[in-house]
Design a protein around this motif. Sequence first.
Motif, PDB file in Angstrom:
ATOM      1  N   LYS A   7       0.836  -1.210   0.000  1.00 59.05           N
ATOM      2  CA  LYS A   7       0.000   0.000   0.000  1.00 59.05           C
ATOM      3  C   LYS A   7       0.864   1.251   0.000  1.00 59.05           C
ATOM      4  N   ALA A   8       1.918   1.242   0.798  1.00 54.47           N
ATOM      5  CA  ALA A   8       2.819   2.395   0.845  1.00 54.47           C
ATOM      6  C   ALA A   8       3.497   2.593  -0.512  1.00 54.47           C
ATOM      7  N   GLN A   9       3.893   1.490  -1.138  1.00 54.38           N
ATOM      8  CA  GLN A   9       4.529   1.566  -2.459  1.00 54.38           C
ATOM      9  C   GLN A   9       3.548   2.117  -3.492  1.00 54.38           C
ATOM     10  N   ASN A  10       2.313   1.617  -3.473  1.00 48.15           N
ATOM     11  CA  ASN A  10       1.290   2.104  -4.404  1.00 48.15           C
ATOM     12  C   ASN A  10       1.011   3.596  -4.191  1.00 48.15           C
ATOM     13  N   GLN A  11       0.981   4.026  -2.938  1.00 52.33           N
ATOM     14  CA  GLN A  11       0.757   5.447  -2.657  1.00 52.33           C
ATOM     15  C   GLN A  11       1.914   6.293  -3.177  1.00 52.33           C
ATOM     16  N   ALA A  12       3.131   5.787  -3.032  1.00 52.99           N
ATOM     17  CA  ALA A  12       4.307   6.529  -3.514  1.00 52.99           C
ATOM     18  C   ALA A  12       4.291   6.643  -5.038  1.00 52.99           C
ATOM     19  N   VAL A  13       3.925   5.547  -5.715  1.00 54.22           N
ATOM     20  CA  VAL A  13       3.854   5.571  -7.185  1.00 54.22           C
ATOM     21  C   VAL A  13       2.749   6.528  -7.631  1.00 54.22           C
ATOM     22  N   SER A  14       1.599   6.459  -6.983  1.00 52.54           N
ATOM     23  CA  SER A  14       0.488   7.369  -7.324  1.00 52.54           C
ATOM     24  C   SER A  14       0.904   8.825  -7.148  1.00 52.54           C
ATOM     25  N   ALA A  15       1.588   9.131  -6.051  1.00 50.44           N
ATOM     26  CA  ALA A  15       2.025  10.504  -5.799  1.00 50.44           C
ATOM     27  C   ALA A  15       3.020  10.956  -6.862  1.00 50.44           C
ATOM     28  N   TRP A  16       3.925  10.074  -7.249  1.00 46.85           N
ATOM     29  CA  TRP A  16       4.920  10.427  -8.268  1.00 46.85           C
ATOM     30  C   TRP A  16       4.238  10.720  -9.600  1.00 46.85           C
ATOM     31  N   LEU A  17       3.285   9.881  -9.987  1.00 45.86           N
ATOM     32  CA  LEU A  17       2.558  10.096 -11.242  1.00 45.86           C
ATOM     33  C   LEU A  17       1.714  11.365 -11.181  1.00 45.86           C
ATOM     34  N   ALA A  18       0.997  11.555 -10.083  1.00 44.90           N
ATOM     35  CA  ALA A  18       0.113  12.725  -9.938  1.00 44.90           C
ATOM     36  C   ALA A  18       0.900  14.021 -10.019  1.00 44.90           C
ATOM     37  N   ALA A  19       2.161  13.994  -9.611  1.00 39.96           N
ATOM     38  CA  ALA A  19       2.990  15.197  -9.628  1.00 39.96           C
ATOM     39  C   ALA A  19       3.320  15.661 -11.038  1.00 39.96           C
ATOM     40  N   SER A  20       2.887  14.917 -12.058  1.00 45.91           N
ATOM     41  CA  SER A  20       3.071  15.385 -13.441  1.00 45.91           C
ATOM     42  C   SER A  20       2.121  16.539 -13.746  1.00 45.91           C
ATOM     43  N   LEU A  21       1.128  16.734 -12.891  1.00 40.37           N
ATOM     44  CA  LEU A  21       0.167  17.825 -13.067  1.00 40.37           C
ATOM     45  C   LEU A  21       0.519  18.993 -12.158  1.00 40.37           C
ATOM     46  N   ASN A  22       0.142  20.201 -12.568  1.00 43.86           N
ATOM     47  CA  ASN A  22       0.338  21.371 -11.701  1.00 43.86           C
ATOM     48  C   ASN A  22      -0.492  21.255 -10.428  1.00 43.86           C
ATOM     49  N   ARG A  23      -1.619  20.573 -10.537  1.00 39.63           N
ATOM     50  CA  ARG A  23      -2.482  20.333  -9.375  1.00 39.63           C
ATOM     51  C   ARG A  23      -2.639  18.822  -9.216  1.00 39.63           C
ATOM     52  N   PRO A  24      -1.708  18.177  -8.493  1.00 34.82           N
ATOM     53  CA  PRO A  24      -1.752  16.717  -8.341  1.00 34.82           C
ATOM     54  C   PRO A  24      -3.079  16.189  -7.791  1.00 34.82           C
ATOM     55  N   ALA A  25      -3.770  16.992  -6.997  1.00 40.04           N
ATOM     56  CA  ALA A  25      -5.054  16.543  -6.439  1.00 40.04           C
ATOM     57  C   ALA A  25      -6.050  16.192  -7.540  1.00 40.04           C
TER      58      ALA A  25
END
Length: 164
Positions: A7-25
């Motif tokens: 779960k922690a790994q999946n959250q880290a990958v999701s955060a890394w991918l989401a950071a490709s946007l100016n608004r990761p949320a």
Amino acid sequence: MSTAPEKAQNQAVSAWLAASLNRPADAYTQWADRHLAVLALGSRFCAFRLADELVHAVDAATEFSTASTILRALAGPVIHDPRGRRYYALVPPAPPGPDAGPHATYLGLGHYIGVPRIGDDQHTDTWSSYWAVPMPAPGTLCDPNRVLRLIRAGTAALDEEADA
């Protein structure tokens, strides 16, 4: 069932991918609503769009191999869009290289792709995009040289098929 480290790994990958946007949320909202987020290419990662027939031509030309095995050999994450009949191999950002040919396109800065939610790694009857090869860790991307070799092998196999 996922373990705490998964779960922690999946959250880290999701955060890394989401950071490709100016608004990761925005990515998290899209994943929650549609299981697919439209992410920007060019800063964190780029992609090669590969036609299904290109990958399957390599599969057919390679004895004792499957499309899944071929895609895992790219050493990074690959998304499959069954509706569009395309694969997307995620690669490090770089200037576009040589023309990828008629069955593949390099997508970089100024492009966007639909990225499935982390954990969506099974083909379903809904025709939704899924991770054909999941991203194992933040920033782990396909080797562009391996992707280009796959493109050349698939193009050669398709050309040979057309000549037959």
